[in-house]
Design a protein around this motif. Sequence first.
Motif, short mmCIF file in Angstrom:
data_model
loop_
_atom_site.label_atom_id
_atom_site.label_comp_id
_atom_site.label_asym_id
_atom_site.label_seq_id
_atom_site.Cartn_x
_atom_site.Cartn_y
_atom_site.Cartn_z
N GLU A 191 0.64 -1.35 -0.23
CA GLU A 191 0.02 0.07 -0.13
C GLU A 191 1.31 1.23 0.07
O GLU A 191 0.38 2.27 -0.16
CB GLU A 191 -1.14 -0.03 1.40
N GLU A 192 2.50 0.90 -0.05
CA GLU A 192 2.83 2.25 0.55
C GLU A 192 3.37 3.05 -1.27
O GLU A 192 2.57 2.66 -2.18
CB GLU A 192 4.50 1.80 0.24
N GLY A 193 2.50 4.27 -1.55
CA GLY A 193 2.17 5.30 -2.59
C GLY A 193 0.90 5.54 -2.37
O GLY A 193 0.26 6.69 -3.17
N HIS A 224 -8.25 6.20 0.14
CA HIS A 224 -8.95 7.07 1.66
C HIS A 224 -8.66 7.65 1.60
O HIS A 224 -8.53 8.53 3.11
CB HIS A 224 -8.53 5.35 2.76
N PHE A 225 -8.84 9.31 0.69
CA PHE A 225 -8.27 10.67 1.23
C PHE A 225 -7.36 11.31 1.65
O PHE A 225 -6.52 11.64 2.10
CB PHE A 225 -9.62 11.04 1.51
N GLY A 226 -6.02 9.91 1.66
CA GLY A 226 -4.65 9.92 2.03
C GLY A 226 -4.92 9.64 3.95
O GLY A 226 -3.30 9.93 4.38
N ALA A 227 -6.01 8.99 4.09
CA ALA A 227 -6.15 8.61 6.03
C ALA A 227 -4.58 8.09 6.50
O ALA A 227 -4.90 7.23 5.90
CB ALA A 227 -7.30 8.32 5.79
N LEU A 228 -4.48 8.30 7.44
CA LEU A 228 -3.17 7.77 7.81
C LEU A 228 -3.16 5.97 8.21
O LEU A 228 -3.07 5.35 8.74
CB LEU A 228 -2.01 9.07 8.36
N SER A 229 -4.59 6.51 9.24
CA SER A 229 -5.15 5.54 10.18
C SER A 229 -5.37 5.19 9.31
O SER A 229 -6.94 5.43 8.74
CB SER A 229 -6.15 6.50 11.48
N TYR A 230 -6.17 3.56 9.00
CA TYR A 230 -6.55 3.54 8.24
C TYR A 230 -8.37 3.33 8.47
O TYR A 230 -8.78 3.09 9.68
CB TYR A 230 -6.87 1.74 8.44
N PRO A 231 -9.40 3.85 7.79
CA PRO A 231 -10.34 4.14 7.91
C PRO A 231 -11.49 2.86 8.27
O PRO A 231 -11.12 2.21 8.43
CB PRO A 231 -11.35 4.33 7.02
N ILE A 232 -12.40 3.14 9.07
CA ILE A 232 -13.06 1.93 9.74
C ILE A 232 -14.58 1.85 9.15
O ILE A 232 -15.24 3.16 8.72
CB ILE A 232 -14.35 2.53 11.31
N PRO A 266 -13.64 -4.49 4.62
CA PRO A 266 -12.15 -3.26 4.29
C PRO A 266 -11.09 -2.94 5.44
O PRO A 266 -9.97 -4.07 5.25
CB PRO A 266 -12.51 -2.86 3.34
N THR A 267 -11.20 -2.66 6.46
CA THR A 267 -10.47 -2.51 8.01
C THR A 267 -10.56 -4.46 8.68
O THR A 267 -8.93 -4.16 8.64
CB THR A 267 -11.89 -2.18 9.27
N ARG A 268 -11.07 -5.17 7.50
CA ARG A 268 -10.87 -6.14 8.60
C ARG A 268 -9.73 -7.05 7.70
O ARG A 268 -8.73 -7.55 8.53
CB ARG A 268 -11.96 -7.26 8.40
N GLU A 269 -9.64 -6.43 6.73
CA GLU A 269 -8.62 -7.17 6.13
C GLU A 269 -7.62 -6.03 6.15
O GLU A 269 -6.20 -7.55 5.44
CB GLU A 269 -9.42 -7.21 4.30
N HIS A 270 -6.98 -4.97 6.29
CA HIS A 270 -6.16 -4.88 6.49
C HIS A 270 -5.78 -5.04 7.19
O HIS A 270 -4.45 -5.05 7.40
CB HIS A 270 -6.56 -3.16 6.72
N LEU A 271 -6.76 -5.02 8.84
CA LEU A 271 -6.04 -5.77 10.01
C LEU A 271 -5.37 -7.05 10.21
O LEU A 271 -3.69 -7.70 10.15
CB LEU A 271 -6.67 -5.83 10.73
N GLU A 272 -5.87 -8.13 8.60
CA GLU A 272 -5.28 -9.60 8.96
C GLU A 272 -4.28 -9.74 8.32
O GLU A 272 -3.71 -10.30 7.99
CB GLU A 272 -6.83 -9.72 7.96
N LYS A 273 -3.64 -8.75 7.03
CA LYS A 273 -2.43 -8.54 6.52
C LYS A 273 -1.21 -8.28 7.11
O LYS A 273 -0.76 -9.10 6.95
CB LYS A 273 -3.07 -8.05 5.50
N ILE A 274 -1.75 -7.44 8.35
CA ILE A 274 -0.44 -6.60 9.55
C ILE A 274 -0.36 -7.95 10.02
O ILE A 274 0.59 -8.20 10.09
CB ILE A 274 -1.72 -5.83 10.01
#
Length: 388
Positions: free
Chosen positions: A15-17, A21-29, A54-62
Amino acid sequence: MARGFETKCLHLEEEEGDCSHFGALSYPIYQTATYAHPGVGQSTGFDYSRLQNPTREHLEKIVASLENGIDAFAFTTGMAAITMLMELFAPGDHLIVDEDLYGGSIRLFSHVSSKNGLTFSSVPCHAVNVEDYIQPNTKAIYIETPTNPMMNVTDIAALAQVAKKHDILLIVDNTFLSPYFQNPLDLGADIVIHSGTKFLGGHNDTLAGFLVTNREDIRERFRFLIKTTGAGLAPFDCFLIQRGIKTLGIRMERAQANAMEIAHWLQKQSCVTEVIYPGLKSHPGHEIMKKQARGFGAMLTFQVKNQAYAYAILGKVRMIKYAESLGGVETLLTYPMTQTHADVPDEIRRKNGITECTLRMSVGIEDVKDLLAELKKVFAEAEQKIEG
């Protein structure tokens, strides 16, 4: 180039670059139950939040990245994760499980999984030849290392060789060390469990559980099961766990340093009969831990002279909280007899070393001088009360 652990806690390389999500640094809920479709046979990639969000998917990838797995699955609690894990097995299947486990796991296996036709052999996996307990219908070996609460350490790589020899799964609960200190998949395990409530979340403000794997066949089965059973973690809780993971490395380092100092201090107390912490050279699993982990963690257990001392200590702590959990920024003191292992039959508790004199401490990130000052005061007051 391989990313450092602390960097992986903060960034997904893919996801770098990306300024979506409007450039949000904190992944949206993404607090939504369902998703609109552009047309028939078309999808945004998400259809219904029980399947994926999407929020769960992001966490699972981390979490998958931190455990070097190919996928992770986020659940409402650690017990929800273990409950779904048991759906890999069928009536008549046999599992070898460590005899010293979290009381909730023992309760699940004894009262739910057994009802569903699974059979279990509870053995001290750190101290026996586990191969001797394998039966024709054995499907998996299930361990914690270190165990809860007696801090027994099992050689994961050695056990993985046994599992592979007999074509059975090795399942490791890695909650006590977190992926910061230990990666069981790298040592040959097939599935890793976490109570995300604990060190991953780190703030005692939400519940979560995880299963992580590096096997494609298990990944496909878990993805089917999580959408079918409906125990996926809600978006807001995913956000809280993601936020906690960002500081996992620095929290684990500070908590471990505090734990080591407290362990050495406890060894010098006249009312303490035993300190059980893998970071101590006297611990029988110390060398194994040095081989398979990058640290010793922030959990320790100690035994006091008698029940009266245990009760007095629990009743007098103030900054340190008498509470049933672990892995948060606050230091907690737990009484396994009436809390984490209350539902475990007394004969099993005592066989594993859990008595009226057993106290378990989850060391937090407070200034260690303040923790030691409180412990000195509490122990002095307890001794005065009991010894007169």
